[in-house]
Design a protein around this motif. Structure first.
Motif, PDB file in Angstrom:
ATOM      1  N   TYR A 238      48.376   3.519 -19.919  1.00 26.19           N
ATOM      2  CA  TYR A 238      47.954   2.192 -20.203  1.00 26.19           C
ATOM      3  C   TYR A 238      49.083   1.633 -21.032  1.00 26.19           C
ATOM      4  N   SER A 264      43.901  -2.222 -17.148  1.00 21.56           N
ATOM      5  CA  SER A 264      42.655  -1.869 -16.621  1.00 21.56           C
ATOM      6  C   SER A 264      41.956  -2.938 -15.432  1.00 21.56           C
ATOM      7  N   GLN A 265      42.281  -4.227 -15.543  1.00 18.71           N
ATOM      8  CA  GLN A 265      41.844  -5.176 -14.694  1.00 18.71           C
ATOM      9  C   GLN A 265      40.404  -5.484 -14.469  1.00 18.71           C
ATOM     10  N   LEU A 266      39.870  -5.174 -15.729  1.00 22.36           N
ATOM     11  CA  LEU A 266      38.291  -5.034 -15.973  1.00 22.36           C
ATOM     12  C   LEU A 266      38.000  -6.621 -16.421  1.00 22.36           C
ATOM     13  N   LEU A 270      34.235  -8.528 -16.992  1.00 20.05           N
ATOM     14  CA  LEU A 270      33.977  -8.753 -18.297  1.00 20.05           C
ATOM     15  C   LEU A 270      33.666 -10.300 -18.504  1.00 20.05           C
ATOM     16  N   GLU A 303      42.890  -4.120 -27.484  1.00 16.80           N
ATOM     17  CA  GLU A 303      42.830  -5.279 -26.397  1.00 16.80           C
ATOM     18  C   GLU A 303      41.325  -6.064 -26.531  1.00 16.80           C
ATOM     19  N   ARG A 307      40.059  -9.668 -27.625  1.00 15.85           N
ATOM     20  CA  ARG A 307      38.792 -10.431 -27.238  1.00 15.85           C
ATOM     21  C   ARG A 307      37.727 -10.764 -28.437  1.00 15.85           C
ATOM     22  N   PHE A 310      38.895 -13.721 -30.471  1.00 19.49           N
ATOM     23  CA  PHE A 310      38.830 -14.970 -30.004  1.00 19.49           C
ATOM     24  C   PHE A 310      37.433 -15.507 -29.820  1.00 19.49           C
ATOM     25  N   TYR A 360      43.910 -14.082 -10.560  1.00 19.81           N
ATOM     26  CA  TYR A 360      44.373 -13.532 -11.461  1.00 19.81           C
ATOM     27  C   TYR A 360      45.796 -13.240 -11.749  1.00 19.81           C
ATOM     28  N   ASN A 363      48.820 -10.107 -18.009  1.00 15.65           N
ATOM     29  CA  ASN A 363      48.854 -10.571 -19.114  1.00 15.65           C
ATOM     30  C   ASN A 363      50.326 -11.090 -19.505  1.00 15.65           C
ATOM     31  N   ASP A 394      38.831 -14.631 -14.263  1.00 13.24           N
ATOM     32  CA  ASP A 394      38.322 -13.947 -15.318  1.00 13.24           C
ATOM     33  C   ASP A 394      38.360 -14.982 -16.272  1.00 13.24           C
ATOM     34  N   PHE A 395      38.154 -16.299 -16.144  1.00 13.71           N
ATOM     35  CA  PHE A 395      38.035 -17.216 -17.228  1.00 13.71           C
ATOM     36  C   PHE A 395      37.091 -17.080 -18.201  1.00 13.71           C
ATOM     37  N   SER A 399      38.812 -16.514 -24.706  1.00 10.18           N
ATOM     38  CA  SER A 399      40.138 -15.735 -24.779  1.00 10.18           C
ATOM     39  C   SER A 399      41.243 -16.942 -24.204  1.00 10.18           C
ATOM     40  N   ASN A 403      44.056 -17.902 -26.497  1.00  8.10           N
ATOM     41  CA  ASN A 403      45.466 -17.557 -26.071  1.00  8.10           C
ATOM     42  C   ASN A 403      46.476 -18.660 -25.948  1.00  8.10           C
ATOM     43  N   ILE A 407      49.843 -19.403 -28.231  1.00  8.11           N
ATOM     44  CA  ILE A 407      51.044 -19.322 -27.594  1.00  8.11           C
ATOM     45  C   ILE A 407      51.776 -20.911 -28.248  1.00  8.11           C
TER      46      ILE A 407
HETATM   47  C1  LIG Z   1      47.546 -18.023 -21.804  1.00  8.60           C
HETATM   48  C2  LIG Z   1      46.629 -16.780 -21.647  1.00  8.60           C
HETATM   49  C3  LIG Z   1      45.413 -17.178 -21.052  1.00  8.60           C
HETATM   50  C4  LIG Z   1      44.605 -16.202 -20.936  1.00  8.60           C
HETATM   51  N1  LIG Z   1      43.086 -16.332 -20.561  1.00  8.60           N
HETATM   52  C5  LIG Z   1      42.239 -15.207 -20.209  1.00  8.60           C
HETATM   53  C6  LIG Z   1      41.025 -15.489 -19.870  1.00  8.60           C
HETATM   54  O1  LIG Z   1      40.736 -16.661 -19.453  1.00  8.60           O
HETATM   55  N2  LIG Z   1      40.052 -14.559 -19.858  1.00  8.60           N
HETATM   56  C7  LIG Z   1      40.563 -13.172 -20.062  1.00  8.60           C
HETATM   57  O2  LIG Z   1      39.561 -12.340 -20.147  1.00  8.60           O
HETATM   58  N3  LIG Z   1      41.706 -12.909 -20.683  1.00  8.60           N
HETATM   59  C8  LIG Z   1      42.795 -13.859 -20.651  1.00  8.60           C
HETATM   60  N4  LIG Z   1      43.754 -13.872 -21.454  1.00  8.60           N
HETATM   61  C9  LIG Z   1      44.010 -12.552 -21.844  1.00  8.60           C
HETATM   62  C10 LIG Z   1      44.629 -11.344 -21.030  1.00  8.60           C
HETATM   63  O3  LIG Z   1      45.807 -11.920 -20.376  1.00  8.60           O
HETATM   64  C11 LIG Z   1      43.665 -10.721 -19.891  1.00  8.60           C
HETATM   65  O4  LIG Z   1      42.444 -10.168 -20.571  1.00  8.60           O
HETATM   66  C12 LIG Z   1      44.029  -9.514 -19.131  1.00  8.60           C
HETATM   67  O5  LIG Z   1      45.392  -9.980 -18.608  1.00  8.60           O
HETATM   68  C13 LIG Z   1      43.330  -9.176 -18.166  1.00  8.60           C
HETATM   69  O6  LIG Z   1      43.595  -7.983 -17.473  1.00  8.60           O
HETATM   70  P1  LIG Z   1      43.175  -6.432 -17.613  1.00  8.60           P
HETATM   71  O7  LIG Z   1      41.706  -6.726 -17.710  1.00  8.60           O
HETATM   72  O8  LIG Z   1      43.926  -5.873 -16.827  1.00  8.60           O
HETATM   73  O9  LIG Z   1      43.781  -6.526 -19.184  1.00  8.60           O
HETATM   74  P2  LIG Z   1      43.728  -5.015 -20.012  1.00  8.60           P
HETATM   75  O10 LIG Z   1      45.207  -5.153 -20.575  1.00  8.60           O
HETATM   76  O11 LIG Z   1      43.224  -3.966 -19.312  1.00  8.60           O
HETATM   77  O12 LIG Z   1      43.033  -5.287 -21.219  1.00  8.60           O
HETATM   78  C14 LIG Z   1      41.632  -4.859 -21.324  1.00  8.60           C
HETATM   79  C15 LIG Z   1      40.534  -6.011 -21.690  1.00  8.60           C
HETATM   80  O13 LIG Z   1      40.897  -6.557 -23.071  1.00  8.60           O
HETATM   81  C16 LIG Z   1      40.866  -8.093 -23.231  1.00  8.60           C
HETATM   82  N5  LIG Z   1      42.009  -8.505 -23.488  1.00  8.60           N
HETATM   83  C17 LIG Z   1      43.243  -8.251 -23.092  1.00  8.60           C
HETATM   84  N6  LIG Z   1      44.207  -8.905 -23.676  1.00  8.60           N
HETATM   85  C18 LIG Z   1      43.691  -9.968 -24.143  1.00  8.60           C
HETATM   86  C19 LIG Z   1      44.072 -11.109 -24.830  1.00  8.60           C
HETATM   87  N7  LIG Z   1      45.362 -11.358 -25.099  1.00  8.60           N
HETATM   88  N8  LIG Z   1      43.161 -11.924 -25.251  1.00  8.60           N
HETATM   89  C20 LIG Z   1      41.753 -11.557 -25.152  1.00  8.60           C
HETATM   90  N9  LIG Z   1      41.262 -10.616 -24.621  1.00  8.60           N
HETATM   91  C21 LIG Z   1      42.098  -9.415 -24.045  1.00  8.60           C
HETATM   92  C22 LIG Z   1      40.112  -8.368 -21.819  1.00  8.60           C
HETATM   93  O14 LIG Z   1      38.960  -8.559 -21.828  1.00  8.60           O
HETATM   94  C23 LIG Z   1      40.657  -7.221 -20.733  1.00  8.60           C
HETATM   95  O15 LIG Z   1      39.931  -7.326 -19.525  1.00  8.60           O
HETATM   96  C24 LIG Z   1      44.671 -14.771 -21.355  1.00  8.60           C
HETATM   97  C25 LIG Z   1      45.920 -14.472 -21.935  1.00  8.60           C
HETATM   98  C26 LIG Z   1      47.100 -15.352 -22.132  1.00  8.60           C
HETATM   99  C27 LIG Z   1      48.398 -15.069 -22.747  1.00  8.60           C
END
Ligand SMILES: Cc1cc2nc3c(=O)[nH]c(=O)nc-3n(C[C@H](O)[C@H](O)[C@H](O)COP(=O)(O)OP(=O)(O)OC[C@H]3O[C@@H](n4cnc5c(N)ncnc54)[C@H](O)[C@@H]3O)c2cc1C
Length: 475
Positions: A238, A264-266, A270, A303, A307, A310, A360, A363, A394-395, A399, A403, A407
Motif C-alpha cells: 500500500y 484500498s478503494q474502500l 465507507l 489515512e 478521515r 476531517f 472515483y 487520491n 465516495d462523496f 473529507s 481536503n 489544498i
Molecule cells: C480534493 C479532494 C477531495 C476528496 N474527497 C473525498 C471524498 O469526498 N470522500 C472520501 O472518502 N475521500 C475524499 N478524499 C480523500 C481521498 O482522496 C480518498 O479517500 C481516497 O482517494 C479514496 O480511495 P481509497 O479508498 O483507495 O483510499 P486509500 O488510500 O486506500 O485510503 C483508505 C481510506 O482512508 C480514507 N482517506 C484516505 N485519504 C484520505 C484523505 N486525504 N482525507 C480523508 N480520508 C482519507 C478514506 O476513507 C479511504 O477510503 C479527497 C481528497 C482530495 C484531495
C-alpha cells in the motif's frame, strides 16, 4: 428511551446492519411495539444550482441505489421494511408523525444541513442520535473538541491520539443485529425520482474507457474488504503504490504491482456507511496479526485517521468549513472547459473524464485536480468541491470539503495551501502515460515530451484544445 411509540430508524449514510450502534441498541431492547426503517432522498439534491451542479451525478446515484437495495434485502430477511422516500426530510417525517407517532433513531448530524433537520424534527418528535461514522466516540475526544483545543493540523491531532494512547482504545465492531419487532410500513407515499439515465448523453469516447469497478451495498463492501486484505493481499504494498493514478494492467509485466490494486478503494462503501470504519480498522489489525505490523498497514491506518480528523473538524467547526474568506467571481469559459473535461491539459482532462464517468479517482489525481482548479485556473475552491460532490461515488462531506479547503489554504492547516506543479507531477506519477492514455484514447500513441510541451503552451497536440492560460506556471 421511550417505549410507547414505535421506533423509526432514519438511515442516511449509514447503510448497513453490521457494526451499527443504532440497530444493536434496538435489538438489545428486545421485542418493541413496532419498527420501521426509512431512507429519504432529499429532493433538492437533484435540483441544479446556479452553476448547473446537482448533488447526485449518475454514477453516485447508481452506487447509492445499489446500497439501498442491499440494505432493503437484508432488512427484509428480518421481516423489516425499508421505505424509500424522496422529498423534504423534515416535511415527510412531520407528515408521518402526524399519522403514526414514532421515536426517531438516527445518526448524529455531520454537516450543518443535517443538524438543522434534526433540530426541526426534535420540535415534534423524540430523537435519539448515534455515532456510526467514526473510529472514536465523541466522549473520547471531549477534551480536544473545543474551539481553543482543536489542533490546527492533522499532525497535532495524531500526536494527541498517540499521547493519550487512544489508538488502542478503538471499539471493536459490533456483530450484525438480530431484530425482532412488528414491521411497519410508511404511512406516507413519496417515491424517489432517480436521475433519468435516458437523458444522460453518453460521449463517444465512453465505449473505449474502463468500466466502473464499484458495486454498492454492504454485502459487496464486506466482500471487497475481505478480498483486499485476503486473496488479493494488496495491503502488502500500500505505502509504495498508493500514489499511483490507477492499477497497472496485469499485462504490464515490468510494473512492480501490475494487476494488483494500488489503494484500498474502500472509500465508496465507507462514505455511504455500507462498511463501518471500525470494521476496516479491525480488518487491518487481523491482517497485522498474520503478516506483522509494517509501514503499509500503518500508512493505511494513518489515512483512516485523516478521515477521522476531517470528520471531527466538521463536527466542531460546522458552517465555517464551507466558508471562503476570499471568494472569486466565476469565469464562465474556464468553468465550462472544466465541466466538459476540455481544459487543454491532457493530464487534467483525463482525470476529469475518469471522475465524471466512474465517480472515483485516486487520491493523487484528486490533489492534481483541486490544485489545478484553485491555483492554475484561479477558480473559487468551493465550486470545485461542489463539482466533486456531484460526481464522487465516495462523496463524504467532511473529507471532500476538508481536503479542498486544505489544498486551497482555507482550512485548518497553517501552511497556506498546496500547489502541485502539473508537469513535474506527470513526470513523477504517470511517466508512461498509462492513466492518460486510458482516458483519452482518441489521442492515440503519444510521448511524455509531447504532453509536457502541450501543457506548457507549445501546442504539440493538434487534436486537443490549446491549454487555458494558467494563473501559475505548470512547470
Ligand atoms: C480534493 C479532494 C477531495 C476528496 N474527497 C473525498 C471524498 O469526498 N470522500 C472520501 O472518502 N475521500 C475524499 N478524499 C480523500 C481521498 O482522496 C480518498 O479517500 C481516497 O482517494 C479514496 O480511495 P481509497 O479508498 O483507495 O483510499 P486509500 O488510500 O486506500 O485510503 C483508505 C481510506 O482512508 C480514507 N482517506 C484516505 N485519504 C484520505 C484523505 N486525504 N482525507 C480523508 N480520508 C482519507 C478514506 O476513507 C479511504 O477510503 C479527497 C481528497 C482530495 C484531495
Amino acid at each position: 428511551m421511550t417505549s410507547h411509540h414505535m421506533n423509526l430508524v432514519w438511515l442516511r449514510n449509514d447503510l448497513r446492519l453490521h457494526d451499527h450502534p443504532m440497530f444493536n441498541q434496538l435489538a438489545a431492547q428486545g421485542e418493541c411495539p413496532g419498527l420501521a426503517v426509512v431512507f429519504i432522498l432529499p429532493q433538492h439534491w437533484q435540483q441544479p444550482d446556479p452553476n448547473g451542479l446537482t448533488r447526485l451525478g449518475l454514477p453516485k446515484a447508481r452506487f447509492l441505489r445499489a446500497c439501498l437495495i442491499d440494505v432493503q434485502r437484508s432488512l427484509y430477511q428480518q421481516n423489516i421494511r425499508l421505505s424509500l422516500l424522496g422529498g423534504d426530510p423534515v416535511r415527510l417525517l412531520r407528515d408521518w408523525y402526524a399519522q403514526q407517532p414514532f421515536h426517531l433513531h438516527t445518526a448524529a448530524a455531520q454537516a450543518p444541513e443535517e443538524a438543522s433537520w434534526l433540530r426541526a424534527i426534535a420540535e415534534f418528535a423524540p430523537v435519539t442520535t448515534y455515532e456510526p461514522h467514526t473510529l472514536f466516540r465523541q466522549q473520547q475526544l471531549a477534551e480536544l473538541l473545543t474551539a481553543d483545543n482543536w489542533p490546527s493540523s492533522y499532525s497535532g491531532f495524531s500526536r494527541w491520539l498517540d499521547k493519550r494512547g487512544l489508538l488502542s482504545h478503538i471499539d471493536a465492531p459490533l456483530p450484525p443485529a438480530i431484530l425482532s419487532a412488528d414491521p411497519h410500513e410508511a404511512p406516507v407515499a413519496a417515491a424517489i425520482q432517480w436521475p433519468d439515465h435516458q437523458l444522460h448523453q453518453v460521449p463517444a469516447w465512453a465505449g473505449r474507457v474502463p468500466v466502473t469497478p464499484f458495486h454498492g451495498g454492504e454485502d459487496a463492501g464486506l466482500r471487497h474488504l475481505a478480498a483486499y486484505l485476503g486473496q488479493e493481499n494488496a495491503l502488502r504494498h500500500y505505502k509504495d503504490s498508493r500514489n499511483q493514478l490507477c492499477t497497472a494492467p496485469a499485462s504490464e509485466a515490468d510494473h512492480p504491482y501490475s494487476g494488483s490494486r494500488f489503494a484500498s478503494q474502500l472509500s465508496p462503501w465507507l462514505a455511504w456507511g455500507a462498511l463501518s470504519v471500525r470494521q476496516v480498522w479491525a480488518g487491518i489489525q487481523r491482517w497485522e496479526s498474520i503478516h506483522g505490523t509494517d509501514e503499509h498497514s500503518g500508512w493505511l491506518k494513518k489515512e483512516l485517521l485523516w478521515r477521522e480528523y476531517f470528520h471531527w473538524t466538521l463536527r466542531l467547526k460546522g458552517a465555517a468549513v464551507f466558508h471562503n474568506p476570499q471568494p472569486k467571481p466565476l469565469d464562465d469559459s474556464r468553468w465550462q472547459a472544466w465541466c466538459t473535461a476540455r481544459t487543454g491539459y491532457p493530464a487534467i482532462d483525463a482525470g476529469l473524464r475518469e471522475l465524471i464517468h466512474t465517480g472515483y479517482s485516486s487520491n493523487r489525481m484528486r490533489q492534481w485536480l483541486a490544485s489545478f482548479f484553485i491555483h492554475q485556473l484561479g477558480l473559487d475552491w468551493r465550486l470545485g468541491a461542489a463539482f466533486f460532490e456531484q460526481h464522487l461515488i465516495d462523496f463524504d462531506v467532511a473529507s471532500n470539503w476538508g481536503n479542498w479547503a486544505y489544498i486551497a489554504g482555507s482550512g485548518q492547516d497553517p501552511r497556506g495551501g498546496r500547489f502541485f506543479k502539473l508537469n513535474k507531477q506527470l513526470e513523477l506519477y504517470d511517466p508512461q502515460l498509462m492513466h492518460l492514455q486510458q482516458w483519452l484514447p482518441e489521442l492515440g500513441p503519444l510521448t511524455l515530451t509531447q504532453v509536457l510541451h502541450h501543457q506548457s503552451g507549445k501546442r504539440t497536440l493538434p487534436n486537443w484544445p490549446a491549454p487555458l492560460p494558467p494563473t501559475n506556471p505548470v512547470d
